[in-house]
Design a protein around this motif. Structure first.
Motif, PDB file in Angstrom:
ATOM      1  N   ARG A 134      -4.086   4.779 -15.154  1.00  0.00           N
ATOM      2  CA  ARG A 134      -4.456   4.982 -13.755  1.00  0.00           C
ATOM      3  C   ARG A 134      -5.498   6.096 -13.616  1.00  0.00           C
ATOM      4  O   ARG A 134      -6.487   5.939 -12.907  1.00  0.00           O
ATOM      5  CB  ARG A 134      -3.197   5.325 -12.949  1.00  0.00           C
ATOM      6  CG  ARG A 134      -3.347   5.064 -11.483  1.00  0.00           C
ATOM      7  CD  ARG A 134      -2.029   5.015 -10.798  1.00  0.00           C
ATOM      8  NE  ARG A 134      -1.498   6.353 -10.607  1.00  0.00           N
ATOM      9  CZ  ARG A 134      -0.426   6.613  -9.889  1.00  0.00           C
ATOM     10  NH1 ARG A 134       0.236   5.638  -9.302  1.00  0.00           N
ATOM     11  NH2 ARG A 134       0.002   7.841  -9.751  1.00  0.00           N
ATOM     12  N   TYR A 143      -7.795   4.180 -10.960  1.00  0.00           N
ATOM     13  CA  TYR A 143      -6.966   3.421 -10.024  1.00  0.00           C
ATOM     14  C   TYR A 143      -6.501   4.327  -8.886  1.00  0.00           C
ATOM     15  O   TYR A 143      -6.348   5.525  -9.070  1.00  0.00           O
ATOM     16  CB  TYR A 143      -5.737   2.848 -10.747  1.00  0.00           C
ATOM     17  CG  TYR A 143      -6.037   1.650 -11.607  1.00  0.00           C
ATOM     18  CD1 TYR A 143      -5.863   0.370 -11.117  1.00  0.00           C
ATOM     19  CD2 TYR A 143      -6.490   1.801 -12.906  1.00  0.00           C
ATOM     20  CE1 TYR A 143      -6.140  -0.745 -11.915  1.00  0.00           C
ATOM     21  CE2 TYR A 143      -6.771   0.705 -13.719  1.00  0.00           C
ATOM     22  CZ  TYR A 143      -6.582  -0.562 -13.209  1.00  0.00           C
ATOM     23  OH  TYR A 143      -6.856  -1.650 -13.983  1.00  0.00           O
ATOM     24  N   GLU A 144      -6.256   3.721  -7.736  1.00  0.00           N
ATOM     25  CA  GLU A 144      -5.719   4.459  -6.592  1.00  0.00           C
ATOM     26  C   GLU A 144      -4.332   4.984  -6.949  1.00  0.00           C
ATOM     27  O   GLU A 144      -3.586   4.319  -7.667  1.00  0.00           O
ATOM     28  CB  GLU A 144      -5.612   3.547  -5.368  1.00  0.00           C
ATOM     29  CG  GLU A 144      -6.947   3.104  -4.812  1.00  0.00           C
ATOM     30  CD  GLU A 144      -7.717   4.247  -4.201  1.00  0.00           C
ATOM     31  OE1 GLU A 144      -7.109   5.133  -3.572  1.00  0.00           O
ATOM     32  OE2 GLU A 144      -8.963   4.263  -4.367  1.00  0.00           O
ATOM     33  N   SER A 145      -3.968   6.130  -6.409  1.00  0.00           N
ATOM     34  CA  SER A 145      -2.651   6.689  -6.699  1.00  0.00           C
ATOM     35  C   SER A 145      -1.534   5.831  -6.095  1.00  0.00           C
ATOM     36  O   SER A 145      -0.385   5.971  -6.474  1.00  0.00           O
ATOM     37  CB  SER A 145      -2.540   8.122  -6.211  1.00  0.00           C
ATOM     38  OG  SER A 145      -2.756   8.170  -4.817  1.00  0.00           O
ATOM     39  N   SER A 146      -1.877   4.936  -5.189  1.00  0.00           N
ATOM     40  CA  SER A 146      -0.865   4.046  -4.598  1.00  0.00           C
ATOM     41  C   SER A 146      -0.578   2.834  -5.505  1.00  0.00           C
ATOM     42  O   SER A 146       0.355   2.084  -5.248  1.00  0.00           O
ATOM     43  CB  SER A 146      -1.324   3.565  -3.225  1.00  0.00           C
ATOM     44  OG  SER A 146      -2.540   2.853  -3.349  1.00  0.00           O
ATOM     45  N   THR A 147      -1.365   2.657  -6.566  1.00  0.00           N
ATOM     46  CA  THR A 147      -1.139   1.546  -7.488  1.00  0.00           C
ATOM     47  C   THR A 147       0.218   1.734  -8.164  1.00  0.00           C
ATOM     48  O   THR A 147       0.535   2.804  -8.657  1.00  0.00           O
ATOM     49  CB  THR A 147      -2.242   1.527  -8.588  1.00  0.00           C
ATOM     50  OG1 THR A 147      -3.504   1.504  -7.957  1.00  0.00           O
ATOM     51  CG2 THR A 147      -2.088   0.315  -9.500  1.00  0.00           C
TER      52      THR A 147
END
Length: 183
Positions: free
Chosen positions: A170, A175-179
């Motif tokens: 991530r 990647y977005e931290s919400s992934t």
């Protein structure tokens, strides 16, 4: 070699930090080879990690070895040959090992390949550019106890490793931290 207690609340972050420091800058994709058996508790760490990561980050992570399709002594030579034919594949190998008492239930991370099957006296091909090893039991123990290893500990350790790898991917690939961290 970095050793991390699986029950440390910071273990996933420590794994991420260690992996991040070992990954070369030019790597655009990681291949994770999760070695072990789906029939022996103490040897199932790799397949559990593979199952947890199986569908995560498909653009940047290839997972080989799951509970459904383990990489074990019966097929590791073929997997090793397959990896050698993939140019540019950067491999993180995951396996359970035996080790000295102070390291039991820790996760060891080091650069270089691991040699699967050595505790059982097997001569299998080395795998990986980075090794992630979960120490399941003491190396002086009778390895016939491997089937009776506490599956809860194996699974908890697998979750910690999977989350650590997810955090690495991530962060590395933006990647977005919400992934979600694991599937």
């Amino acid at each position: 070699m970095k050793s991390i207690l699986y029950s440390d609340p910071l273990a996933p972050l420590l794994i991420r930090n260690e992996l991040f420091s070992l990954l070369p800058a030019h790597i655009s994709r990681l291949t994770v080879v999760c070695i072990g058996s789906n029939r022996i508790n103490g040897d199932s760490l790799g397949p559990f990690v593979g199952t947890l990561l199986e569908n995560a980050y498909p653009d940047h992570l290839t997972v080989i070895g799951t509970l459904r399709q383990p990489v074990d002594a019966t097929n590791i030579r073929r997997v090793s040959e397959q990896l050698q034919n993939e140019h540019g594949a950067y491999v993180v190998a995951i396996d359970s090992i035996v080790g000295p008492q102070p390291f039991v239930h820790t996760i060891a991370i080091r650069p270089g390949a691991l040699s699967p099957g050595t505790a059982l006296g097997k001569s299998l091909p080395p795998v990986g550019d980075i090794s992630v090893m979960g120490v399941m039991m003491e190396d002086t123990d009778d390895v016939s106890a491997l089937p009776y290893t506490n599956l809860h500990i194996v699974y908890q350790m697998a979750k910690v490793i999977a989350v650590g790898l997810s955090l690495t991917v991530r962060q590395r690939y933006g990647y977005e931290s919400s992934t979600p961290l694991v599937a």
